[in-house]
Design an enzyme around this catalytic site. Structure first.
Site, PDB file in Angstrom:
ATOM      1  N   LYS A 132      10.554   3.721   3.641  1.00  9.86           N
ATOM      2  CA  LYS A 132      10.657   5.103   3.510  1.00  9.86           C
ATOM      3  C   LYS A 132      10.886   5.873   2.194  1.00  9.86           C
ATOM      4  CE  LYS A 132       9.082   7.141   7.606  1.00  9.86           C
ATOM      5  NZ  LYS A 132       8.473   8.049   8.159  1.00  9.86           N
ATOM      6  N   TYR A 149      -7.492   2.037   5.445  1.00 12.62           N
ATOM      7  CA  TYR A 149      -6.463   1.085   5.426  1.00 12.62           C
ATOM      8  C   TYR A 149      -6.648  -0.015   6.561  1.00 12.62           C
ATOM      9  CZ  TYR A 149      -4.201   4.458   7.868  1.00 12.62           C
ATOM     10  OH  TYR A 149      -3.366   4.466   9.409  1.00 12.62           O
ATOM     11  N   CYS A 168      14.212  43.500 -15.394  1.00 13.58           N
ATOM     12  CA  CYS A 168      15.658  44.181 -15.752  1.00 13.58           C
ATOM     13  C   CYS A 168      15.275  44.850 -17.212  1.00 13.58           C
ATOM     14  CB  CYS A 168      17.372  43.322 -16.213  1.00 13.58           C
ATOM     15  SG  CYS A 168      18.394  44.437 -16.967  1.00 13.58           S
ATOM     16  N   CYS A 214      19.539  46.402 -12.630  1.00 11.92           N
ATOM     17  CA  CYS A 214      19.738  44.993 -12.579  1.00 11.92           C
ATOM     18  C   CYS A 214      20.953  44.463 -12.015  1.00 11.92           C
ATOM     19  CB  CYS A 214      20.140  44.898 -13.665  1.00 11.92           C
ATOM     20  SG  CYS A 214      20.352  43.418 -14.545  1.00 11.92           S
ATOM     21  N   CYS A 217      23.776  44.450 -15.160  1.00 13.35           N
ATOM     22  CA  CYS A 217      24.375  45.821 -16.103  1.00 13.35           C
ATOM     23  C   CYS A 217      23.477  47.146 -15.631  1.00 13.35           C
ATOM     24  CB  CYS A 217      23.257  45.646 -17.609  1.00 13.35           C
ATOM     25  SG  CYS A 217      21.667  45.673 -17.104  1.00 13.35           S
ATOM     26  N   GLU A 272       1.224  -1.021  -0.014  1.00  9.28           N
ATOM     27  CA  GLU A 272       0.571  -0.076   0.307  1.00  9.28           C
ATOM     28  C   GLU A 272       0.802   0.935  -0.262  1.00  9.28           C
ATOM     29  OE1 GLU A 272      -2.808  -0.333   3.363  1.00  9.28           O
ATOM     30  OE2 GLU A 272      -2.947  -2.423   3.244  1.00  9.28           O
ATOM     31  N   LYS A 304       2.010   4.849   1.742  1.00  7.91           N
ATOM     32  CA  LYS A 304       2.001   4.874   3.108  1.00  7.91           C
ATOM     33  C   LYS A 304       1.963   6.586   3.356  1.00  7.91           C
ATOM     34  CE  LYS A 304       4.670   4.972   7.533  1.00  7.91           C
ATOM     35  NZ  LYS A 304       4.511   6.448   7.916  1.00  7.91           N
ATOM     36  N   GLU A 307      -6.451   7.117   7.057  1.00  7.56           N
ATOM     37  CA  GLU A 307      -5.590   8.062   7.277  1.00  7.56           C
ATOM     38  C   GLU A 307      -6.958   9.310   6.167  1.00  7.56           C
ATOM     39  OE1 GLU A 307      -3.536   7.522   8.210  1.00  7.56           O
ATOM     40  OE2 GLU A 307      -1.479   9.206   7.663  1.00  7.56           O
ATOM     41  N   ASP A 309       0.995  10.549   4.064  1.00  4.23           N
ATOM     42  CA  ASP A 309       1.636  11.245   4.963  1.00  4.23           C
ATOM     43  C   ASP A 309       0.666  12.211   5.313  1.00  4.23           C
ATOM     44  OD1 ASP A 309       3.431  12.437   6.080  1.00  4.23           O
ATOM     45  OD2 ASP A 309       4.473  13.714   4.162  1.00  4.23           O
ATOM     46  N   CYS A 359      22.402  44.041 -21.705  1.00  4.83           N
ATOM     47  CA  CYS A 359      22.744  43.648 -20.176  1.00  4.83           C
ATOM     48  C   CYS A 359      23.243  41.915 -20.586  1.00  4.83           C
ATOM     49  CB  CYS A 359      21.276  43.356 -19.759  1.00  4.83           C
ATOM     50  SG  CYS A 359      21.692  41.838 -17.773  1.00  4.83           S
TER      51      CYS A 359
HETATM   52  S1  IVH Z   1      -1.932   0.428   8.934  1.00  6.55           S
HETATM   53  C1  IVH Z   1      -0.452  -1.711  11.979  1.00  6.55           C
HETATM   54  N1  IVH Z   1      -1.358   1.589   6.365  1.00  6.55           N
HETATM   55  O1  IVH Z   1       1.634   5.195   9.372  1.00  6.55           O
HETATM   56  C2  IVH Z   1      -0.469  -0.389  11.562  1.00  6.55           C
HETATM   57  N2  IVH Z   1      -1.019   2.967   8.037  1.00  6.55           N
HETATM   58  O2  IVH Z   1       3.331   4.499  11.388  1.00  6.55           O
HETATM   59  C3  IVH Z   1      -1.427   0.175  11.383  1.00  6.55           C
HETATM   60  N3  IVH Z   1      -0.190   5.449   7.929  1.00  6.55           N
HETATM   61  O3  IVH Z   1      -0.045   6.250  11.912  1.00  6.55           O
HETATM   62  C4  IVH Z   1      -1.217   1.369   9.830  1.00  6.55           C
HETATM   63  N4  IVH Z   1      -0.405   5.370   6.176  1.00  6.55           N
HETATM   64  O4  IVH Z   1      -1.212   7.141   9.756  1.00  6.55           O
HETATM   65  C5  IVH Z   1      -1.358   1.282   7.468  1.00  6.55           C
HETATM   66  N5  IVH Z   1      -1.190   2.226   4.165  1.00  6.55           N
HETATM   67  C6  IVH Z   1      -0.814   2.256   5.540  1.00  6.55           C
HETATM   68  C7  IVH Z   1      -0.995   3.910   5.874  1.00  6.55           C
HETATM   69  C8  IVH Z   1      -0.502   3.632   6.977  1.00  6.55           C
HETATM   70  C9  IVH Z   1       0.426   5.624   6.411  1.00  6.55           C
HETATM   71  C10 IVH Z   1       0.283   5.496   9.148  1.00  6.55           C
HETATM   72  C11 IVH Z   1      -0.578   5.830  10.144  1.00  6.55           C
HETATM   73  C12 IVH Z   1       0.095   5.281  11.070  1.00  6.55           C
HETATM   74  C13 IVH Z   1       1.775   5.425  11.015  1.00  6.55           C
HETATM   75  C14 IVH Z   1       2.592   4.026  11.334  1.00  6.55           C
END
Ligand code: IVH
Length: 709
Positions: free
Chosen positions: A352, A249, A464, A446, A449, A132, A134, A191, A136, A470
């Site tokens: 990451k 998720y 300029c 400028c 020049c 999946e 991650k 999230e 932000d 120039c």
């Molecule tokens: S699963 C058992 N899936 O990452 C794990 N977390 O460090 C439960 N996060 O606080 C979370 N994308 O905010 C999961 N696809 C994803 C995620 C995700 C972002 C964040 C979440 C959590 C942190 C964990």
């Protein structure tokens, strides 16, 4: 007490310099944790926090005797603010272990660990994972009772969170009631985030409010801070005006609910002990929760690596920020066997991407002069590795931006570099400003020049007014003319152009063709062979095409594609130079701004003189019959080429399409007529499929260009 100051008991135990350093780290982390979690106003980027955190973790491992129970490493978040009610999480909200190793290694190490713990044999087939994004943003837990959303809580420290139901209810993407076929009682986790376009629009609104004199308003540093700030608003009216989004998720049942599940229901929902995480995602989607379309079920470490690479390539095109990918063991039964260690499940790992934000110091603020005279303030930075490259300069865009951010020499700043975008200064870490450097002001002349710098009504930029007098504009104009996509003079780089202009050898473009061996050989660090090569390149550039030549002149608003259209429409250079405004406006894609810019350029005798002299020096191209407008079969159509075609090079495919009157663009949108895709086509192909834009292969392309009348 100032949060930066170590507690007295910490100082007492800190006779040893290492222990003192640990105490200092704890104090700093506590302070920044408070800024981040409680006040939603972090002053350092996450990577910097992570670095301090890891350093403390490392020291604590080496010196367990100096550990303290209240160390920031001993908990997963900050304390809830007073004004929100506390919520006990029935199932703790875990964090995910971060794999720091490089792509391939990280996925293999995780796969090996999991296989070992599950006692897989080497001969067993690859394990199934769900990979999946991650996201932000910030984690949220949603409780439904009798199908109704009754409570939304932040993660807090994992055991206790904050009740933010009033704000979460304002988010349109979150169902307030579940369909009857969903279980009546459940807890969904996911999230909350803000899309990038929503974030930009929000900041624009904030800027307008501030400009209109509103007090207590501010712009946000990035989408995550904006989302976190909105979720933790005390006033839901304000939260409702902040554009938030959500991805689900994870799913949890509370024992009572689980007991009431009939085996049929359980299997249906994929929640039986033999179910999978992929089924959970499908069920969540079915119940009305947004689930990311990017989640994929993959096989073994190889599948994880492929996913990681695919997402890394797409990262900048996604409509929202991600900071990596998450790998999860698919089988729920296997997850149960793997269990967890210290608040982190053993069945999941986060991988990451390189951070896109870093801290560095501003060494100086330069003002650069562009080809069209635009003055750009640029921060000169202490070199810093961010977004995968070492950055030494970051643009401050224009005077208003530089002042709004109030960047000063000596400041510690957050630098951001996302994808191929030029690095920019996001914000100043004000608390690190210890000196009193003056506020930045745009010079009124400028810097190269000394001509007057003018800012026209309604424009953000100063320019300029020196034009080609120039030296900076002159140099840029020469480099532009020599560019690969213009007449292409290989080996004519910035350093050489600097010298040629500074020595007075080249003042106008035709001067390039008057250079002799002795001029070049006399330049700094120019060996005989290089001088000969450059002479040869200059000579070779005389044989060019009309679009390349026209583009090379550097007329404002005349890019490569406009140059091509003009060449096709008029057929020859004289016709273009003599075209009236009305005639120019007849050309497809040429509007009033471009037409006026062309007229202004060719109305100046010295520009026509440059063209005449270049021709006299032997610069030539072939001219053709004027094509006029819309008489080509693919006129008005836009194509995108992606991947490797079996026989044609990308340039050949582009030429075929353009000869038929089509435009070839770099990115896919709803307006794209079709995408021509070859092998290893990536995100552009996916986007085409997602938007329902037709996709052709090479054979299809050939058919298209040949069967057009
Ligand atoms: S699963 C058992 N899936 O990452 C794990 N977390 O460090 C439960 N996060 O606080 C979370 N994308 O905010 C999961 N696809 C994803 C995620 C995700 C972002 C964040 C979440 C959590 C942190 C964990």
């Amino acid at each position: 007490m100032d949060a930066m100051t170590p507690a007295p008991e910490e100082l007492a135990s800190a006779a040893n310099p290492v222990a003192a350093h640990m105490a200092e780290l704890r104090a700093q982390l506590r302070h920044h944790g408070h800024m981040y979690h409680v006040l939603d106003a972090p002053t350092i980027p996450d990577v910097e926090y992570d670095r301090l955190f890891r350093e403390l973790q490392r020291l604590e491992q080496a010196h367990p005797e100096w550990c303290s129970a209240d160390s920031p490493t001993q908990r997963v978040g900050g304390a809830p603010v007073q004004a929100f009610a506390s919520v006990a999480h029935q199932v703790p909200m875990l964090s995910i272990q971060t794999e720091t190793d490089n792509t391939e290694q990280g996925a293999h190490l995780f796969d090996q660990r999991v296989r070992k713990q599950l006692q897989c044999l080497e001969t067993d087939p690859p394990l199934e994972y769900v990979a999946e994004l991650k996201f932000d943003g910030l984690a949220i837990s949603l409780r439904y009772v009798q199908h109704v959303l009754v409570q939304a809580a932040t993660r807090g420290d994992g055991a206790w969170g904050e009740d933010v139901t009033h704000n979460i209810r304002t988010i349109g993407q979150i169902p307030l009631r579940l369909p009857a076929h969903a279980p009546a009682e459940l807890e969904v986790r996911g999230e909350i985030y803000m899309r990038r376009d929503d974030f930009e629009a929000l900041n624009e609104r904030q800027r307008q409010k501030i400009a209109a004199g509103a007090k207590n308003e501010k712009t946000f540093v990035n989408p995550r801070n904006a989302a976190a700030g909105a979720v933790r608003q005390l006033d839901p009216q304000i939260a409702a005006q902040r554009p938030l989004s959500f991805f689900a998720y994870a799913l949890h049942f509370h024992p009572t609910a689980q007991e009431n599940l009939s085996p049929v229901q359980a299997t249906l929902w994929g929640l039986d002990p033999y179910g999978t995480h992929a089924q959970v995602l499908a069920a969540l989607k079915d119940w009305g929760f947004p689930v990311s379309a990017q989640a994929q079920t993959v096989n073994g470490a190889q599948g994880l690596v492929a996913f990681h690479q695919q997402i890394a390539a797409q990262r900048d095109q996604l409509p929202f920020d991600i900071d990596g990918v998450v790998y999860k063991v698919n089988a729920i039964a296997a997850q149960a066997v793997l269990g967890m260690v210290s608040r982190e499940p053993r069945w999941a790992v986060a991988h990451k991407f390189p951070a896109q934000e870093e801290l560095t110091t501003v060494l100086d603020i330069d003002v650069q002069v562009g080809r069209t005279g635009k003055l750009t303030p640029v921060a000169k930075l202490a070199p810093v590795f961010v977004g995968g490259v070492t950055v030494t300069h970051a643009t401050l865009h224009n005077e208003d931006e530089a002042r709004r951010k109030d960047v000063r020499v000596g400041d510690t700043v957050v630098v951001r570099r996302a994808g191929d975008v030029i690095p920019e200064v996001v914000s100043v870490v004000l608390e690190k400003r210890s000196h009193v450097a003056p506020e930045f002001t745009m010079p009124r002349a400028c810097p190269v020049c000394d001509s007057v710098a003018v800012r026209e009504e309604g424009e953000a930029d100063y320019r300029c007014s020196g034009g080609l007098f120039c030296p900076a504009q002159k140099k840029q104009a020469i480099l532009h003319f020599a560019h690969r996509r213009a007449v292409e003079i290989e080996d004519l780089g910035e350093k050489i152009v600097d010298q040629l202009v500074d020595a007075g050898l080249v003042n106008t473009l035709p001067d390039l063709y008057k250079l002799g061996f002795s001029h070049l050989a006399a330049l700094d660090r120019m060996a005989e062979k290089s001088a000969n090569n450059l002479l040869h390149s200059i000579h070779k550039s005389k044989d060019t095409t009309l679009p390349k030549f026209l583009f090379g002149l550097g007329i404002r608003h005349v890019g490569e594609s406009t140059a091509k259209t003009l060449a096709r429409h008029f057929g020859g250079m004289d016709a273009i130079m003599d075209a009236s405004l009305d005639q120019l406006l007849q050309v497809a894609d040429v509007g009033p701004v471009v037409a006026q810019s062309l007229r202004t350029f060719f109305d100046q005798a010295h520009n026509r003189e440059v063209v005449a002299q270049l021709r006299a020096c032997g610069v030539h191209w072939s001219e053709s019959e004027p094509q006029g407008r819309l008489d080509l079969p693919l006129a008005g159509h836009t194509y995108v080429i992606t991947g490797t075609l079996p026989n044609l090079s990308r340039e050949q495919a582009q030429a075929l399409l353009e000869q038929a009157g089509a435009k070839v663009a770099g990115s896919v949108s709803k307006k794209t007529t079709a995408v021509v895709a070859g092998e290893a086509a990536g995100s552009k192909l996916e986007k085409a499929l997602a938007l329902g834009v037709p996709v052709l292969d090479e054979a299809g392309l050939m058919l298209l260009v040949q069967t057009q009348p």
